[in-house]
Design a protein around this motif. Sequence first.
Motif, short mmCIF file in Angstrom:
data_model
loop_
_atom_site.label_atom_id
_atom_site.label_comp_id
_atom_site.label_asym_id
_atom_site.label_seq_id
_atom_site.Cartn_x
_atom_site.Cartn_y
_atom_site.Cartn_z
N ARG A 63 85.10 36.13 78.61
CA ARG A 63 84.16 37.26 78.49
C ARG A 63 84.88 38.58 78.74
NH1 ARG A 63 78.87 38.34 78.37
NH2 ARG A 63 78.08 40.17 79.50
N TRP A 64 85.74 38.60 79.77
CA TRP A 64 86.52 39.79 80.10
C TRP A 64 87.99 39.43 80.04
CZ3 TRP A 64 83.71 44.01 79.95
CH2 TRP A 64 82.35 43.95 80.28
N LEU A 85 84.49 41.37 85.42
CA LEU A 85 85.12 42.64 85.11
C LEU A 85 86.21 42.94 86.14
CD1 LEU A 85 84.62 45.27 83.25
CD2 LEU A 85 83.48 46.17 85.28
N THR A 86 87.38 43.40 85.68
CA THR A 86 88.46 43.77 86.60
C THR A 86 89.07 45.11 86.18
OG1 THR A 86 90.31 42.77 85.36
CG2 THR A 86 89.06 41.31 86.85
N LEU A 87 90.04 45.54 86.95
CA LEU A 87 90.75 46.78 86.63
C LEU A 87 91.41 46.71 85.26
CD1 LEU A 87 92.49 47.58 90.05
CD2 LEU A 87 90.37 48.55 89.13
N ALA A 88 91.79 45.51 84.82
CA ALA A 88 92.40 45.38 83.49
C ALA A 88 91.45 45.88 82.40
CB ALA A 88 92.78 43.92 83.23
N ASP A 89 90.18 45.54 82.51
CA ASP A 89 89.19 46.00 81.53
C ASP A 89 89.00 47.51 81.59
OD1 ASP A 89 88.15 43.27 80.58
OD2 ASP A 89 87.91 43.13 82.74
N LEU A 90 88.99 48.06 82.80
CA LEU A 90 88.76 49.49 82.95
C LEU A 90 89.93 50.30 82.39
CD1 LEU A 90 87.16 49.63 86.51
CD2 LEU A 90 86.10 49.12 84.31
N TYR A 91 91.15 49.83 82.64
CA TYR A 91 92.32 50.50 82.06
C TYR A 91 92.24 50.52 80.54
CZ TYR A 91 95.38 51.42 86.06
OH TYR A 91 95.95 51.95 87.19
N LEU A 92 92.04 49.35 79.97
CA LEU A 92 92.04 49.25 78.51
C LEU A 92 90.87 50.01 77.89
CD1 LEU A 92 93.08 45.53 78.07
CD2 LEU A 92 94.43 47.54 77.44
N ALA A 93 89.71 49.96 78.53
CA ALA A 93 88.53 50.62 77.97
C ALA A 93 88.77 52.10 77.74
CB ALA A 93 87.33 50.43 78.91
N SER A 94 89.35 52.76 78.72
CA SER A 94 89.59 54.20 78.62
C SER A 94 90.59 54.54 77.52
CB SER A 94 90.09 54.72 79.98
OG SER A 94 90.16 56.12 79.98
N ARG A 149 90.61 41.33 64.94
CA ARG A 149 90.69 40.36 66.03
C ARG A 149 89.30 40.29 66.67
NH1 ARG A 149 94.92 43.11 64.61
NH2 ARG A 149 97.03 42.30 64.90
N ARG A 150 88.53 39.30 66.23
CA ARG A 150 87.10 39.29 66.54
C ARG A 150 86.81 39.30 68.03
NH1 ARG A 150 82.51 35.27 63.92
NH2 ARG A 150 80.75 36.14 65.09
N ASN A 151 87.61 38.59 68.82
CA ASN A 151 87.30 38.55 70.25
C ASN A 151 87.49 39.92 70.90
OD1 ASN A 151 90.11 38.45 70.12
ND2 ASN A 151 90.31 36.93 71.75
N LEU A 152 88.41 40.75 70.36
CA LEU A 152 88.54 42.11 70.88
C LEU A 152 87.29 42.92 70.57
CD1 LEU A 152 92.26 43.07 70.11
CD2 LEU A 152 91.27 42.32 72.28
N GLY A 153 86.74 42.71 69.38
CA GLY A 153 85.50 43.40 69.03
C GLY A 153 84.35 43.01 69.93
N ASP A 154 84.26 41.72 70.26
CA ASP A 154 83.21 41.26 71.18
C ASP A 154 83.40 41.87 72.57
OD1 ASP A 154 82.20 39.73 69.11
OD2 ASP A 154 83.12 37.87 69.81
N TRP A 155 84.66 41.90 73.02
CA TRP A 155 84.97 42.52 74.32
C TRP A 155 84.56 43.99 74.30
CZ3 TRP A 155 88.53 46.55 75.00
CH2 TRP A 155 88.82 46.88 76.33
N TRP A 156 84.87 44.69 73.23
CA TRP A 156 84.56 46.11 73.13
C TRP A 156 83.06 46.38 73.20
CZ3 TRP A 156 86.52 50.42 74.27
CH2 TRP A 156 86.07 51.62 73.72
N GLN A 157 82.27 45.52 72.60
CA GLN A 157 80.83 45.70 72.66
C GLN A 157 80.33 45.59 74.10
OE1 GLN A 157 79.01 46.80 70.08
NE2 GLN A 157 80.98 46.82 69.00
N ARG A 158 80.91 44.68 74.87
CA ARG A 158 80.53 44.56 76.28
C ARG A 158 80.97 45.78 77.07
NH1 ARG A 158 81.62 39.07 75.00
NH2 ARG A 158 83.83 39.24 75.50
#
Length: 218
Positions: A161-162, A168-177, A195-204
Amino acid sequence: MTETASSTRPQLYGADYSVYVRIARLALLEKGVAHDLVPVDIFAEDGIPDHHLARHPFGKIPAFAHGDFHLYETGAITRYIDEAFDGPPLQAADAKTRARMNQIVSIADGYVYPQMVWGLYVECIEKPKRREAPDGGRVEKARAIARISLDVLADLLADQRWMCGNALTLADLYLASMINYALEVPEVREMFFERRNLGDWWQRVKALDSFQKTRPTS
């Protein structure tokens, strides 16, 4: 021992357009920490203010203060936020998942930010706005590293999921920004959503309340 919500209100110094300031803000909001964003313009015509150089001798952003405790460097700031305040943890407890998180943060710092933000977003989006010609060599190098970076991130994400599992971790926050800026470049957007799983991650990521609240105003 963690701080309570009634402790001294932290001060974050920087600008809301900054990738790294946003990462720190995301961490504060995800932990539920009331704080103040104190504007600092490091690109001011008259130079970086002396009072900011006293906080950050290298003249960058963000800088951070919690009472009489002062920090700079986003990695140190975000880990302090996670460890000093109550709220959902942003770092895994087990060594392997924590190491993976640190690996992804390092990938973000070392490859995603310099190549996908500066090498592609700045060169292909910001420079044309200023009627400046992009550096073709830099764009070509950044494009190649962007492909590798997205392949690596898609592989690490797998069916999770993340980035580091189901939390959710700091890894997600870094990449999101960082990804937020990179996706303004059409070719990055195309590569990313292949890369479909990246798209799903981005929606979250986009659905996070913290992400909506930290959108740059300029």
